[in-house]
Scaffold this motif. Structure first.
Motif, mmCIF file in Angstrom:
data_model
loop_
_atom_site.group_PDB
_atom_site.id
_atom_site.type_symbol
_atom_site.label_atom_id
_atom_site.label_comp_id
_atom_site.label_asym_id
_atom_site.label_seq_id
_atom_site.Cartn_x
_atom_site.Cartn_y
_atom_site.Cartn_z
ATOM 1 N N LEU A 160 0.826 -1.201 0.000
ATOM 2 C CA LEU A 160 0.000 0.000 0.000
ATOM 3 C C LEU A 160 0.865 1.258 0.000
ATOM 4 C CD1 LEU A 160 -2.866 -0.789 2.573
ATOM 5 C CD2 LEU A 160 -2.987 -0.855 0.081
ATOM 6 N N VAL A 161 1.882 1.265 0.843
ATOM 7 C CA VAL A 161 2.760 2.439 0.928
ATOM 8 C C VAL A 161 3.442 2.703 -0.402
ATOM 9 C CG1 VAL A 161 4.853 3.345 2.005
ATOM 10 C CG2 VAL A 161 3.122 2.198 3.413
ATOM 11 N N ASP A 162 3.923 1.654 -1.037
ATOM 12 C CA ASP A 162 4.587 1.803 -2.329
ATOM 13 C C ASP A 162 3.621 2.337 -3.378
ATOM 14 O OD1 ASP A 162 6.918 1.233 -4.166
ATOM 15 O OD2 ASP A 162 5.398 -0.071 -5.071
ATOM 16 N N HIS A 163 2.389 1.796 -3.405
ATOM 17 C CA HIS A 163 1.405 2.228 -4.390
ATOM 18 C C HIS A 163 1.055 3.704 -4.189
ATOM 19 C CE1 HIS A 163 -2.042 1.481 -7.163
ATOM 20 N NE2 HIS A 163 -2.537 2.508 -6.508
ATOM 21 N N ALA A 164 0.889 4.117 -2.917
ATOM 22 C CA ALA A 164 0.441 5.478 -2.616
ATOM 23 C C ALA A 164 1.445 6.546 -3.023
ATOM 24 C CB ALA A 164 0.132 5.599 -1.129
ATOM 25 N N ARG A 165 2.675 6.156 -3.274
ATOM 26 C CA ARG A 165 3.673 7.154 -3.684
ATOM 27 C C ARG A 165 3.331 7.783 -5.033
ATOM 28 N NH1 ARG A 165 7.461 3.087 -1.608
ATOM 29 N NH2 ARG A 165 8.301 3.852 0.398
ATOM 30 N N THR A 166 2.658 7.017 -5.896
ATOM 31 C CA THR A 166 2.410 7.514 -7.249
ATOM 32 C C THR A 166 0.973 7.366 -7.724
ATOM 33 O OG1 THR A 166 3.088 5.335 -8.129
ATOM 34 C CG2 THR A 166 4.789 7.072 -7.981
ATOM 35 N N ARG A 167 0.164 6.547 -7.026
ATOM 36 C CA ARG A 167 -1.177 6.231 -7.520
ATOM 37 C C ARG A 167 -2.189 6.245 -6.370
ATOM 38 N NH1 ARG A 167 1.183 0.772 -9.465
ATOM 39 N NH2 ARG A 167 2.494 1.434 -7.711
ATOM 40 N N PRO A 168 -3.479 6.436 -6.689
ATOM 41 C CA PRO A 168 -4.480 6.604 -5.636
ATOM 42 C C PRO A 168 -4.906 5.287 -4.962
ATOM 43 C CG PRO A 168 -5.507 6.806 -7.788
ATOM 44 C CD PRO A 168 -4.030 6.697 -8.037
ATOM 45 N N LEU A 176 -6.858 1.758 6.356
ATOM 46 C CA LEU A 176 -5.905 2.741 5.860
ATOM 47 C C LEU A 176 -5.451 3.707 6.947
ATOM 48 C CD1 LEU A 176 -7.568 3.668 2.448
ATOM 49 C CD2 LEU A 176 -5.472 2.337 2.778
ATOM 50 N N GLY A 177 -6.127 3.689 8.085
ATOM 51 C CA GLY A 177 -5.852 4.643 9.143
ATOM 52 C C GLY A 177 -4.632 4.299 9.973
ATOM 53 N N GLU A 178 -4.468 5.054 11.037
ATOM 54 C CA GLU A 178 -3.330 4.870 11.928
ATOM 55 C C GLU A 178 -3.499 3.655 12.821
ATOM 56 O OE1 GLU A 178 0.406 5.615 13.163
ATOM 57 O OE2 GLU A 178 -0.663 6.828 11.668
ATOM 58 N N ALA A 179 -4.709 3.451 13.329
ATOM 59 C CA ALA A 179 -4.921 2.339 14.253
ATOM 60 C C ALA A 179 -6.400 1.966 14.297
ATOM 61 C CB ALA A 179 -4.443 2.694 15.659
ATOM 62 N N LEU A 180 -6.654 0.703 14.649
ATOM 63 C CA LEU A 180 -8.010 0.185 14.844
ATOM 64 C C LEU A 180 -8.041 -0.474 16.214
ATOM 65 C CD1 LEU A 180 -10.856 -0.552 13.852
ATOM 66 C CD2 LEU A 180 -9.865 -2.549 12.716
ATOM 67 N N MET A 236 -2.535 -0.069 11.879
ATOM 68 C CA MET A 236 -3.034 -0.228 10.522
ATOM 69 C C MET A 236 -2.024 0.385 9.550
ATOM 70 S SD MET A 236 -5.950 -1.966 10.558
ATOM 71 C CE MET A 236 -5.276 -3.043 11.821
ATOM 72 N N ALA A 237 -2.423 0.687 8.336
ATOM 73 C CA ALA A 237 -1.467 1.083 7.297
ATOM 74 C C ALA A 237 -0.819 2.432 7.564
ATOM 75 C CB ALA A 237 -2.162 1.095 5.937
ATOM 76 N N GLY A 238 -1.503 3.331 8.277
ATOM 77 C CA GLY A 238 -0.923 4.628 8.593
ATOM 78 C C GLY A 238 -0.892 5.602 7.434
ATOM 79 N N LEU A 239 -1.622 5.328 6.366
ATOM 80 C CA LEU A 239 -1.661 6.253 5.237
ATOM 81 C C LEU A 239 -2.639 7.395 5.478
ATOM 82 C CD1 LEU A 239 -1.490 3.678 2.313
ATOM 83 C CD2 LEU A 239 0.314 5.209 3.101
ATOM 84 N N LEU A 240 -3.532 7.214 6.436
ATOM 85 C CA LEU A 240 -4.408 8.268 6.921
ATOM 86 C C LEU A 240 -4.281 8.299 8.437
ATOM 87 C CD1 LEU A 240 -7.592 7.583 4.740
ATOM 88 C CD2 LEU A 240 -5.994 9.495 4.477
#
Length: 435
Positions: A314-322, A333-337, A347-351
């Motif tokens: 996910l982190v790699d994808h988010a660098r260039t694509r939605p 996609l959030g910080e924690a659940l 969680m992924a920490g992208l939001l």
């Protein structure tokens, strides 16, 4: 047009899903091609319909879907012999203020499609009095026909005679009488039925429902009661896919996808690339978009927290694509659940979203959203219609609001979704663009 029936009830919990599944399988076993539909915003029941009938089931929603879209989706029945649509909640339950096409009630869908209603009536705790309830439903809307009733949870032959006499007194045909059976149920959890894919014995269960329904329902009379409107189906509904190659999370944690959305994307030429976060799979490297649907991430939060390959992908994808997540996908996609026991899972920490199931609060209802920022290929300003249903509480949401969101009455709701760079998430599940 293919004739059809709406299988509905005065309220939730009357057994209409068991009736629906039993009828689908019994008729299929008789060689009848039955096209199932689900009225309203339900992403669990259609999978059960498909297992019972062998045909994909689609949602029909008169609040969220424009009229042409409803009739376009109804066109999936053009090669079938019969339509059976399962209602949601009580027959007339919808929003107080109608949307562009209707109020979302099962009665609204049935009326627009010309389908008579078979009312499943739970007669436990009453006898002739059940006829008063059924009569009220028959008279409530003069433009909707109640074709007959199926009496459910009948305790004894005497109970059946009394209930039948009440229906005869008000002129409502009895199409079936189902004795009380405590073993013919499907397990449930907080968002509805346990998902179809989680039942190792699902086919055996459905076969048992079919045997039960065949023994206690007049199938020829039920088929003879079907009817339809004269309107012909419109052209296939089109919804431009947000990307050409869409990596779609699909497993027990992420499974709440509406069939009509995926069908429209594929029909427009998009390639769906499924992957499993629970199996610690990364999204396809060549995907243009990652889409995380809703589901039950809270039941698998520990495994998701340990899925390093998934998170790195996910982190790699988010660098260039939605990337976009809906409800459970948004939480992932959030910080924690925080699960129901109060354990915090990374969680992924992208939001920045932190959501908690330890502080339960039900969020339920239709949503009209106007995007304030781009979302997964859709430009800012786009208006969308969807539905929200979850029991989590937001503890922190530091990112930019994604949309202005109101409920069916036009009242603003706090769950606006959020976005950061190329990543976005919403608590509502997209049903259709607003018109």
């Amino acid at each position: 047009m293919t004739p059809g029936l709406m299988i509905a009830a005065p309220a939730s919990g009357t057994g209409k899903t068991t009736v629906m599944l039993g009828l689908l399988r019994a008729l299929r076993d008789d060689g009848v091609a039955v096209q199932p539909f689900k009225s309203g915003p339900d992403y669990i029941d259609p999978a059960f319909h498909t297992a019972a009938s062998g045909r994909r089931s689609f949602n029909l929603d008169s609040w969220a879907m424009p009229e042409d879209m409803l009739h376009s989706l109804a066109g999936h029945a053009c090669d079938a012999d019969l339509v059976l649509a399962e209602g949601s909640m009580g027959l007339f339950d919808g929003v107080a203020s109608a949307g562009a096409t209707g109020n979302g009630a099962s009665a609204d869908v049935a009326r627009r499609m010309g389908w008579p209603v078979v009312l499943v009536v739970d007669v436990s705790g009453q006898a002739q009095s059940a006829a008063a309830t059924a009569l009220g439903f028959a008279r409530y809307d003069p433009d909707l026909r109640i074709a007959g009733v199926i009496l459910n949870r009948v305790a004894s032959p005497r109970h059946e005679r009394l209930a039948r006499s009440g229906m005869a007194a008000v002129g409502l045909p009895v199409l079936g009488v189902l004795p009380r059976r405590g073993d013919l149920t499907l397990p449930e959890r907080h968002l509805g039925l346990v998902q179809a894919t989680e039942h190792a014995d699902l086919d055996t269960r459905i076969a048992a429902y079919a045997t039960f329904l065949r023994a206690h329902v007049d199938l020829p009379a039920l088929r003879a009661a079907a009817a339809c409107a004269s309107r012909t189906p419109t052209a296939p509904w089109r919804f431009a896919p947000p990307a050409q190659r869409i990596a779609l999370a699909q497993d027990a944690a992420f499974s709440f996808t509406y069939p009509h959305i995926l069908d429209a994307w594929r029909g427009a030429g998009a390639e769906i690339l499924p992957f499993s976060p629970l199996a610690d799979e990364a999204p396809g490297r060549h995907a243009d978009l990652v889409w995380l649907p809703g589901g039950y991430p809270e039941l698998h939060a520990g495994r998701l927290a340990a899925a390093a390959t998934f998170r790195a992908g996910l982190v790699d994808h988010a660098r260039t694509r939605p990337i976009h997540g809906e409800c459970g996908g948004y939480m992932a996609l959030g910080e924690a659940l925080i699960d129901a026991e109060g354990t915090r899972h990374r969680m992924a920490g992208l939001l920045g979203l932190v959501a908690s199931y330890a502080q339960r609060r039900m969020h339920l209802g239709y949503r009209h959203a106007t995007l304030l920022s781009p979302m997964a290929g859709l430009p800012g300003g786009t208006a969308l219609r969807g539905h929200e249903f979850h029991y989590s509480t937001i503890l922190d949401q530091p990112d930019t609001a994604l949309a202005h969101v109101v409920d069916a009455e036009g009242t603003a709701v706090a769950e606006t979704g959020s976005c950061r760079d190329r990543v976005s998430g919403t608590f509502f599940h997209l049903i259709a663009p607003a018109q």
